[in-house]
Design a protein around this motif. Sequence first.
Motif, PDB file in Angstrom:
ATOM      1  N   GLY A   1      81.951 -72.840 -20.719  1.00  0.00           N
ATOM      2  CA  GLY A   1      82.861 -73.828 -20.157  1.00  0.00           C
ATOM      3  C   GLY A   1      83.072 -74.964 -21.141  1.00  0.00           C
ATOM      4  O   GLY A   1      82.760 -74.845 -22.325  1.00  0.00           O
ATOM      5  N   PRO A   2      83.568 -76.101 -20.652  1.00  0.00           N
ATOM      6  CA  PRO A   2      83.764 -77.265 -21.515  1.00  0.00           C
ATOM      7  C   PRO A   2      82.457 -77.661 -22.202  1.00  0.00           C
ATOM      8  O   PRO A   2      81.397 -77.646 -21.595  1.00  0.00           O
ATOM      9  N   GLY A   3      82.530 -77.961 -23.459  1.00  0.00           N
ATOM     10  CA  GLY A   3      81.342 -78.348 -24.200  1.00  0.00           C
ATOM     11  C   GLY A   3      80.466 -77.179 -24.579  1.00  0.00           C
ATOM     12  O   GLY A   3      79.361 -77.359 -25.074  1.00  0.00           O
ATOM     13  N   GLY A   4      80.907 -75.941 -24.312  1.00  0.00           N
ATOM     14  CA  GLY A   4      80.135 -74.765 -24.682  1.00  0.00           C
ATOM     15  C   GLY A   4      78.987 -74.440 -23.747  1.00  0.00           C
ATOM     16  O   GLY A   4      78.178 -73.578 -24.042  1.00  0.00           O
ATOM     17  N   ILE A   5      78.895 -75.111 -22.611  1.00  0.00           N
ATOM     18  CA  ILE A   5      77.821 -74.872 -21.653  1.00  0.00           C
ATOM     19  C   ILE A   5      78.205 -73.710 -20.748  1.00  0.00           C
ATOM     20  O   ILE A   5      79.325 -73.662 -20.231  1.00  0.00           O
ATOM     21  N   CYS A   6      77.270 -72.789 -20.535  1.00  0.00           N
ATOM     22  CA  CYS A   6      77.540 -71.642 -19.671  1.00  0.00           C
ATOM     23  C   CYS A   6      77.593 -72.093 -18.215  1.00  0.00           C
ATOM     24  O   CYS A   6      76.726 -72.841 -17.751  1.00  0.00           O
ATOM     25  N   GLU A   7      78.625 -71.640 -17.525  1.00  0.00           N
ATOM     26  CA  GLU A   7      78.802 -71.976 -16.112  1.00  0.00           C
ATOM     27  C   GLU A   7      79.595 -70.870 -15.433  1.00  0.00           C
ATOM     28  O   GLU A   7      80.205 -70.040 -16.107  1.00  0.00           O
ATOM     29  N   PRO A   8      79.582 -70.845 -14.097  1.00  0.00           N
ATOM     30  CA  PRO A   8      80.362 -69.831 -13.383  1.00  0.00           C
ATOM     31  C   PRO A   8      81.860 -70.028 -13.603  1.00  0.00           C
ATOM     32  O   PRO A   8      82.309 -71.128 -13.964  1.00  0.00           O
ATOM     33  N   ALA A   9      82.607 -68.973 -13.358  1.00  0.00           N
ATOM     34  CA  ALA A   9      84.064 -69.071 -13.438  1.00  0.00           C
ATOM     35  C   ALA A   9      84.573 -70.026 -12.362  1.00  0.00           C
ATOM     36  O   ALA A   9      83.920 -70.228 -11.330  1.00  0.00           O
ATOM     37  N   LEU A  10      85.729 -70.623 -12.598  1.00  0.00           N
ATOM     38  CA  LEU A  10      86.288 -71.579 -11.643  1.00  0.00           C
ATOM     39  C   LEU A  10      86.546 -70.971 -10.270  1.00  0.00           C
ATOM     40  O   LEU A  10      86.538 -71.673  -9.268  1.00  0.00           O
ATOM     41  N   ASP A  11      86.752 -69.643 -10.217  1.00  0.00           N
ATOM     42  CA  ASP A  11      87.026 -69.014  -8.922  1.00  0.00           C
ATOM     43  C   ASP A  11      85.763 -68.538  -8.198  1.00  0.00           C
ATOM     44  O   ASP A  11      85.846 -67.964  -7.115  1.00  0.00           O
ATOM     45  N   ALA A  12      84.579 -68.789  -8.766  1.00  0.00           N
ATOM     46  CA  ALA A  12      83.332 -68.381  -8.112  1.00  0.00           C
ATOM     47  C   ALA A  12      83.134 -69.175  -6.820  1.00  0.00           C
ATOM     48  O   ALA A  12      83.484 -70.353  -6.753  1.00  0.00           O
ATOM     49  N   PRO A  13      82.599 -68.536  -5.776  1.00  0.00           N
ATOM     50  CA  PRO A  13      82.369 -69.242  -4.511  1.00  0.00           C
ATOM     51  C   PRO A  13      81.443 -70.445  -4.690  1.00  0.00           C
ATOM     52  O   PRO A  13      80.466 -70.387  -5.427  1.00  0.00           O
ATOM     53  N   ARG A  14      81.785 -71.531  -4.006  1.00  0.00           N
ATOM     54  CA  ARG A  14      80.996 -72.762  -4.077  1.00  0.00           C
ATOM     55  C   ARG A  14      79.797 -72.697  -3.144  1.00  0.00           C
ATOM     56  O   ARG A  14      79.822 -72.014  -2.117  1.00  0.00           O
ATOM     57  N   VAL A  15      78.746 -73.427  -3.520  1.00  0.00           N
ATOM     58  CA  VAL A  15      77.531 -73.538  -2.727  1.00  0.00           C
ATOM     59  C   VAL A  15      77.303 -75.027  -2.467  1.00  0.00           C
ATOM     60  O   VAL A  15      77.133 -75.794  -3.413  1.00  0.00           O
ATOM     61  N   PRO A  16      77.305 -75.456  -1.209  1.00  0.00           N
ATOM     62  CA  PRO A  16      77.047 -76.872  -0.927  1.00  0.00           C
ATOM     63  C   PRO A  16      75.648 -77.272  -1.415  1.00  0.00           C
ATOM     64  O   PRO A  16      74.696 -76.493  -1.328  1.00  0.00           O
TER      65      PRO A  16
END
Length: 141
Positions: A98-113
């Motif tokens: 993601g931004p800054g090269g940090i690994c993160e889920p895709a934007l369409d991944a389900p959210r977790v409160p």
Amino acid sequence: MFSAGQSERKAELRLLARRIGATDRTSAASAVLRRLIELPEFLSARTIGYYSAIGDEVAVEAAAVDSRARGDRTAYPVRTDAGLEMALAEGGFSLCRGPGGICEPALDAPRVPFGEIDVFLVPGLLFDRSCRRLGRGGGQF
């Protein structure tokens, strides 16, 4: 905000961490993660929040793999226009840069409160016996 003395001390500690050999760092990180995944708090958690390691921080992905193998939900921060949100990283929703090269889920991944997350596992460069962490910073919610 950190004082000049605190910033200097953190810089010294970061330099110290980088002087630790790769073999020693890998061995220590593996031992810590093995102990971590056996903790009762970790074993009883069903939704675990993870942060991806940056640079030479201790990677926590091995613990995430163990969590998913036990059937736990694994969530990571994802940057959105609204700020940081937690999103699933499982069931086809893998991590990507993601931004800054940090690994993160895709934007369409389900959210977790946030309230559904039982435990957070955060990587770092160094930890003391009181569990205080020296990392890269920038992960505040």
